[in-house]
Every structure is written in C-alpha cells, then in structure tokens.
Design a protein around this motif. Sequence first.
Motif, mmCIF file in Angstrom:
data_model
loop_
_atom_site.group_PDB
_atom_site.id
_atom_site.type_symbol
_atom_site.label_atom_id
_atom_site.label_comp_id
_atom_site.label_asym_id
_atom_site.label_seq_id
_atom_site.Cartn_x
_atom_site.Cartn_y
_atom_site.Cartn_z
ATOM 1 N N GLU A 59 0.830 -1.199 0.000
ATOM 2 C CA GLU A 59 0.000 0.000 0.000
ATOM 3 C C GLU A 59 0.873 1.261 0.000
ATOM 4 O OE1 GLU A 59 -0.201 -2.440 2.228
ATOM 5 O OE2 GLU A 59 -2.051 -3.475 1.616
ATOM 6 N N ALA B 231 2.525 1.591 -3.369
ATOM 7 C CA ALA B 231 1.567 2.118 -4.348
ATOM 8 C C ALA B 231 1.378 3.619 -4.184
ATOM 9 C CB ALA B 231 0.224 1.397 -4.197
ATOM 10 N N TYR C 125 2.679 -9.454 -2.852
ATOM 11 C CA TYR C 125 2.252 -8.379 -3.744
ATOM 12 C C TYR C 125 3.335 -7.323 -3.947
ATOM 13 C CZ TYR C 125 -2.613 -9.843 -4.159
ATOM 14 O OH TYR C 125 -3.768 -10.528 -4.477
ATOM 15 N N GLN D 69 3.780 -11.991 -12.326
ATOM 16 C CA GLN D 69 3.867 -10.952 -11.293
ATOM 17 C C GLN D 69 4.273 -9.618 -11.914
ATOM 18 O OE1 GLN D 69 6.151 -12.093 -7.620
ATOM 19 N NE2 GLN D 69 6.177 -14.083 -8.638
ATOM 20 N N GLY E 91 1.504 -8.103 -13.723
ATOM 21 C CA GLY E 91 0.541 -7.561 -12.769
ATOM 22 C C GLY E 91 1.016 -6.270 -12.134
ATOM 23 N N HIS E 92 2.319 -6.190 -11.840
ATOM 24 C CA HIS E 92 2.866 -4.961 -11.276
ATOM 25 C C HIS E 92 2.776 -3.814 -12.276
ATOM 26 C CE1 HIS E 92 3.957 -7.274 -7.915
ATOM 27 N NE2 HIS E 92 5.125 -7.709 -8.330
ATOM 28 N N HIS E 93 2.905 -4.118 -13.560
ATOM 29 C CA HIS E 93 2.742 -3.067 -14.568
ATOM 30 C C HIS E 93 1.309 -2.551 -14.548
ATOM 31 C CE1 HIS E 93 1.602 -1.564 -18.584
ATOM 32 N NE2 HIS E 93 2.746 -0.912 -18.474
ATOM 33 N N ASP E 94 0.362 -3.465 -14.470
ATOM 34 C CA ASP E 94 -1.042 -3.049 -14.459
ATOM 35 C C ASP E 94 -1.365 -2.211 -13.223
ATOM 36 O OD1 ASP E 94 -1.375 -4.454 -16.804
ATOM 37 O OD2 ASP E 94 -2.239 -6.228 -15.839
ATOM 38 N N ARG E 95 -0.768 -2.561 -12.090
ATOM 39 C CA ARG E 95 -1.088 -1.859 -10.849
ATOM 40 C C ARG E 95 -0.275 -0.582 -10.674
ATOM 41 N NH1 ARG E 95 -0.786 -4.085 -4.528
ATOM 42 N NH2 ARG E 95 -1.894 -2.299 -3.647
ATOM 43 N N TYR E 96 1.010 -0.632 -10.983
ATOM 44 C CA TYR E 96 1.905 0.478 -10.671
ATOM 45 C C TYR E 96 2.444 1.221 -11.906
ATOM 46 C CZ TYR E 96 2.283 -2.236 -6.298
ATOM 47 O OH TYR E 96 2.022 -2.951 -5.167
#
Length: 292
Positions: free
Chosen positions: A187, A190, A244, A259, A262-267
Amino acid sequence: MSGAPGPVFRFGVSEISPDADWPERAREAERLGYDTFATTDHLGMTAPFPSLVAAAAATSRIEVATYLTNTALWDPEVLAREIAGTDRLTGGRLTVGLYAGQTGTSATASLTAQDKRDRLVETVDVLDRLLTDPAHRPRPLRSPRPPLMIGANEPDELELAARRADAVCFIGAELPPEGGFVLIGPEEFAAHVATVRVRAAELGRTPELNTGVKRVVVTDDRRAAADSLRPALAPHLTTEQLLYLPSLLIGTHQEIAEQIRGHHDRYGLTSYTVLAAHLYDFAPVIPLLRKG
C-alpha cells in the motif's frame, strides 16, 4: 485483429561485490539478455565509474549505469566530470542513478538526512546545467546529457523525481543509517508510485518507473518462500503482503513473469533491477516478457 501491444520492459543487473570480474559479469549479463549492467556507489566497493568503463569495453550492446550514485559523497562539479568522461568512454551507454545516500564518511558524518536530500537537489541542478552546456569539458557523448535516474523514498525525493528524473527508482524500503533495509508494504509502495505518476502527469512528463528487486526466489511454493523471507525482510508485513511486493519476485519463472505483468497493471512499472546474485535465477524470465 491483434490487441494493443504490451508494455516494453527493461531489465538490469546490479553488481555489488568489491571483487567482481566486471568485464566477465557484464558479458554474461549481455549474453543473458539484460538491458543494463549497473554498479553501486559504496565505500569498500570498487569505484563505480572505472568499473562501468571496464564493463562497457567488454561488451557491445548493454547499457551501463550507477545504481545509485551516493550524492553525499560527491562534489557535484567533480561528479559532472566523471559522468561526462564515463559517457564518452562507454560510447554513450551511461545512465546516471542518483540518491541522497544511506551511508557516508567522516567528512559527511555531520550531514542530516535533510542535508543529504538538499545535496541531491543541488547535484541534479549542477548536472543539468553543466552536462547540457556546450562549453563544459569534457562533453558527454549523449545529447543533451546522459539520462538521470533518481532514487526516491521520502516526499521531497518523490517530488524531485517527478519534476526532474528521466527514470525513477522506487526504493521500496526504509534504509536505517546503520545499514540494511526493511521493506515497506504494497500500500505504501503504491502511494509512492501514485505520487510520482500524478505529479509527473501534471507536468506533462512520463519518466520510466523502476524498482530494485531485493530477492528472486525460484520455487513452486510461493507462499512458503515468502513466509520464510518475512522475519528478516519485513516482520511487520503479512505473507500475503510480501507476495504483492514488486521488490520480491517469487515463484516459477512463469509465475514471476505474471507478477511483473501484474505490477505493470497496478503500478506502471516497466523497469526492474535485480542483484547480481540473482543473475541466472532471473534470466529465464526475460524472454517470457519480450514482445516480438
């Protein structure tokens, strides 16, 4: 109809050993498909800029970088000379990573953490001024200057990175003065990324977003591996939180590739730097993420 092209990822490896065979390590990193070969800037280690010149001389493609230059140890004008000369000697393949610094010398012992961050700002100002000045000697080969990466953790570092960096390294950990690190949670990570992305967008900028990977663990039991790492790296976090974190890559090679997607999509991360200890462990992930 084909879908939109996926993100273009870049991968680096950072060597921290004082006794490394720099040419051989760089050749291996290039052979394995890494984009960047980097060195740190710590006392007790080989000086960063000569190491990168040796690495570049032994290779033909791979870029070289400081990851990260401790600006508390450098006079900014001396650093500008080192950067310009190294960029010329490496054929314009240099990226300069800058950070306020975790450790110092007796000469910097009186500096507070804020003093070090102020030195970082001063260094960015001086490098931007001198390295883009046609009258400065030596001149860097790359124009207008070699790219600057800024390591960011504190609010003023995140603001500086959003405003000035070509690439941002999210430290992803608390760095006590006595050394070592303690990972921050997903968190908080992010929030750091969001701060930079929003501020950079306001300024019409899109710096590359990077993080340093603290561990690569190839395993078919992600949860057990994360649980075993937790006491040493982040006892205040849950195992689920560790799974995460972009700074820990755990799983099979295919799972690690997922992973990173996914990190690209989130961050929005597109750049990762692994430690040289994980040079071979991570290498099979690279072709899984390359787009033809």
